[in-house]
Design a protein around this motif. Sequence first.
Motif, PDB file in Angstrom:
ATOM      1  N   LEU A  95       0.864  -1.322  -0.201  1.00 20.57           N
ATOM      2  CA  LEU A  95      -0.193   0.074   0.044  1.00 20.57           C
ATOM      3  C   LEU A  95       0.782   1.541   0.043  1.00 20.57           C
ATOM      4  O   LEU A  95       0.442   2.240  -0.695  1.00 20.57           O
ATOM      5  CB  LEU A  95      -0.994  -0.018   1.315  1.00 20.57           C
ATOM      6  N   TYR A  96       2.303   1.169   0.658  1.00 22.16           N
ATOM      7  CA  TYR A  96       2.927   2.384   0.648  1.00 22.16           C
ATOM      8  C   TYR A  96       3.448   2.551  -0.696  1.00 22.16           C
ATOM      9  O   TYR A  96       3.447   3.912  -1.255  1.00 22.16           O
ATOM     10  CB  TYR A  96       3.954   2.167   1.705  1.00 22.16           C
ATOM     11  N   VAL A  97       3.760   1.785  -1.487  1.00 20.39           N
ATOM     12  CA  VAL A  97       4.323   1.906  -2.885  1.00 20.39           C
ATOM     13  C   VAL A  97       3.343   2.316  -3.606  1.00 20.39           C
ATOM     14  O   VAL A  97       3.225   3.212  -4.603  1.00 20.39           O
ATOM     15  CB  VAL A  97       4.998   0.374  -3.273  1.00 20.39           C
ATOM     16  N   ARG A  98       2.200   1.588  -3.352  1.00 19.21           N
ATOM     17  CA  ARG A  98       0.944   1.918  -4.431  1.00 19.21           C
ATOM     18  C   ARG A  98       0.496   3.254  -4.484  1.00 19.21           C
ATOM     19  O   ARG A  98       0.193   4.009  -5.281  1.00 19.21           O
ATOM     20  CB  ARG A  98      -0.169   0.789  -4.096  1.00 19.21           C
ATOM     21  N   TYR A  99       0.427   3.783  -3.131  1.00 18.81           N
ATOM     22  CA  TYR A  99      -0.327   5.246  -3.023  1.00 18.81           C
ATOM     23  C   TYR A  99       1.096   6.199  -2.871  1.00 18.81           C
ATOM     24  O   TYR A  99       0.525   7.592  -2.897  1.00 18.81           O
ATOM     25  CB  TYR A  99      -0.776   5.337  -1.636  1.00 18.81           C
ATOM     26  N   SER A 100       2.208   5.820  -3.165  1.00 22.25           N
ATOM     27  CA  SER A 100       3.213   6.654  -3.314  1.00 22.25           C
ATOM     28  C   SER A 100       3.348   7.062  -4.863  1.00 22.25           C
ATOM     29  O   SER A 100       3.715   7.957  -5.253  1.00 22.25           O
ATOM     30  CB  SER A 100       4.714   6.262  -3.031  1.00 22.25           C
ATOM     31  N   LEU A 101       2.481   6.146  -5.680  1.00 24.85           N
ATOM     32  CA  LEU A 101       2.427   6.282  -6.997  1.00 24.85           C
ATOM     33  C   LEU A 101       1.031   6.766  -7.495  1.00 24.85           C
ATOM     34  O   LEU A 101       0.713   6.817  -8.684  1.00 24.85           O
ATOM     35  CB  LEU A 101       2.791   4.963  -7.832  1.00 24.85           C
ATOM     36  N   TRP A 120      14.773   4.659  -4.252  1.00 20.70           N
ATOM     37  CA  TRP A 120      14.871   4.313  -2.873  1.00 20.70           C
ATOM     38  C   TRP A 120      13.801   3.525  -2.238  1.00 20.70           C
ATOM     39  O   TRP A 120      14.076   2.579  -1.739  1.00 20.70           O
ATOM     40  CB  TRP A 120      14.687   5.713  -2.042  1.00 20.70           C
ATOM     41  N   LEU A 121      12.762   3.626  -3.053  1.00 25.29           N
ATOM     42  CA  LEU A 121      11.524   2.508  -2.973  1.00 25.29           C
ATOM     43  C   LEU A 121      12.094   1.325  -3.297  1.00 25.29           C
ATOM     44  O   LEU A 121      11.535   0.141  -2.838  1.00 25.29           O
ATOM     45  CB  LEU A 121      10.217   3.006  -3.563  1.00 25.29           C
ATOM     46  N   ARG A 122      12.599   1.219  -4.278  1.00 22.71           N
ATOM     47  CA  ARG A 122      13.311  -0.206  -4.892  1.00 22.71           C
ATOM     48  C   ARG A 122      14.001  -0.678  -4.043  1.00 22.71           C
ATOM     49  O   ARG A 122      13.986  -1.945  -3.493  1.00 22.71           O
ATOM     50  CB  ARG A 122      14.001   0.134  -6.200  1.00 22.71           C
ATOM     51  N   PHE A 123      14.930  -0.045  -3.143  1.00 21.26           N
ATOM     52  CA  PHE A 123      15.747  -0.601  -2.330  1.00 21.26           C
ATOM     53  C   PHE A 123      14.803  -0.906  -0.792  1.00 21.26           C
ATOM     54  O   PHE A 123      15.257  -1.861  -0.223  1.00 21.26           O
ATOM     55  CB  PHE A 123      16.834   0.516  -1.735  1.00 21.26           C
ATOM     56  N   ARG A 141       7.089  -5.072  -9.196  1.00 19.50           N
ATOM     57  CA  ARG A 141       6.444  -5.092 -10.445  1.00 19.50           C
ATOM     58  C   ARG A 141       5.771  -3.754 -10.633  1.00 19.50           C
ATOM     59  O   ARG A 141       5.675  -3.143 -11.707  1.00 19.50           O
ATOM     60  CB  ARG A 141       5.609  -6.276 -10.701  1.00 19.50           C
ATOM     61  N   MET A 142       4.986  -3.403  -9.636  1.00 20.90           N
ATOM     62  CA  MET A 142       4.224  -2.056  -9.933  1.00 20.90           C
ATOM     63  C   MET A 142       5.120  -0.943 -10.111  1.00 20.90           C
ATOM     64  O   MET A 142       4.953  -0.042 -10.560  1.00 20.90           O
ATOM     65  CB  MET A 142       3.261  -1.714  -8.542  1.00 20.90           C
ATOM     66  N   LEU A 143       6.586  -0.865  -9.333  1.00 16.19           N
ATOM     67  CA  LEU A 143       7.184   0.086  -9.464  1.00 16.19           C
ATOM     68  C   LEU A 143       8.055   0.213 -10.855  1.00 16.19           C
ATOM     69  O   LEU A 143       8.444   1.138 -11.184  1.00 16.19           O
ATOM     70  CB  LEU A 143       8.515   0.061  -8.417  1.00 16.19           C
ATOM     71  N   LEU A 144       8.315  -1.095 -11.478  1.00 12.45           N
ATOM     72  CA  LEU A 144       8.850  -1.107 -12.779  1.00 12.45           C
ATOM     73  C   LEU A 144       7.898  -0.605 -13.719  1.00 12.45           C
ATOM     74  O   LEU A 144       8.163   0.114 -14.573  1.00 12.45           O
ATOM     75  CB  LEU A 144       9.087  -2.479 -13.034  1.00 12.45           C
ATOM     76  N   LYS A 145       6.577  -0.654 -13.648  1.00 11.67           N
ATOM     77  CA  LYS A 145       5.721  -0.374 -14.574  1.00 11.67           C
ATOM     78  C   LYS A 145       5.604   1.154 -14.423  1.00 11.67           C
ATOM     79  O   LYS A 145       5.389   1.878 -15.498  1.00 11.67           O
ATOM     80  CB  LYS A 145       4.477  -1.125 -14.274  1.00 11.67           C
ATOM     81  N   ARG A 146       5.570   1.877 -13.159  1.00 12.03           N
ATOM     82  CA  ARG A 146       5.510   3.377 -13.038  1.00 12.03           C
ATOM     83  C   ARG A 146       6.919   3.842 -13.598  1.00 12.03           C
ATOM     84  O   ARG A 146       6.771   4.813 -14.235  1.00 12.03           O
ATOM     85  CB  ARG A 146       5.266   3.554 -11.589  1.00 12.03           C
TER      86      ARG A 146
END
Length: 373
Positions: free
Chosen positions: A77-83, A177-180, A154-159
């Motif tokens: 959810l943190y990654v999702r709503y960061s994007l 930094w989110l990837r790490f 995967r969501m981060l790669l798409k973004r």
Amino acid sequence: MTVVLNIGIVLSFFLGILLFSKKDKVLTDNILSLWLVVIGIHLTGYFLNYKGYWDLYPHLIGITAPFPLLYGPFLYLYVRYSLKSKKHIQKRDYIHFAPALVSYLLMMPFYFTYTADEKVQVDKGLIDDYGLFSTILLLSFIISGIAYAILAYRMLLKRHKIVEDNYSYSNRIDMNWLRFAILGIGSVFITAAAVTIMREMLRLQFPFNADILFYSIIVAFVVFIGYSGIRQQDLFTNTVKNEIDLLRTESEYKRSGLKQELAIQKHGELLELMQKEKPYLNPKLTLSELANTLSLSSNHLSQIINQYEQVNFHDFVNKYRVEEFIQRVQSNKNFSLLAHALDSGFNSKSSFNNVFRKHKSVTPSQYISELKF
């Protein structure tokens, strides 16, 4: 071990409160704040167990047992709503916390019907009422943590693909930094899986408390994500378009409605515009802004760049910035390399260095030293 746990507990609560009290906080601040508090409570529970307080106060046993099931959902959810530009969590996203809730419901008899002596015996394995449940819970921890880390990555790669296709700059919207952070939380559960396999299946005896590996990574994760989450304030105010339909595959381009004759014409206009008007000197140039100048839709311009230049928008624009920088250095040696870089459309030293190395395979200083003025 005590020192490590104390550091983790103090930092978790401190950073959680700091984030929660931050001015102009957004949804991701609240998610991260709550997550850090959960981690703090989890570490406190293990600290009490490690120091023997469960023997003195048996009713503390198992209170935080399902907490690791919360790590994956919080990460996701943190990654999702960061994007995403959202002010509230969508109702459907609460389902991610269902496994932890179910675990607590299944443990209700243990919490409220077992005596203190019975709880101690269950904890020491003398009563096997929750043996199967504990095994399933442990496997759920590992599967949940790893699965959510993969989903978030995967969501981060798409973004990242969307950013590259629509923005000529990445300093303010960099998600490295989110990837790490994702890799960090994944390593927590991979370590837990490795320790479990060696200890439970292979019956290996560690010469030390193996739990220190798991909890040390959690503490390191708290330090990293707390520091990065507060430092990277731009990530809490979304600057990236969220429409997934900005992505187009080659097969979709064929159905886009853009005729080849018009595409060729607009491609020529694009190259002329880049050479004469130099829109790339705008450090915050976006795909939509350039498309408006050419009276095109963003998708059609993205199609033209991808098909005729064989690069994404980010690389297309920065190629011109790199050449502009080289021309400026050759014509004026009095300014610093950074000054020339900023004048060429780059918005930071780090982004300039990264882009230059990508396009020229050497650092700016190395390239300039080889030029013959």
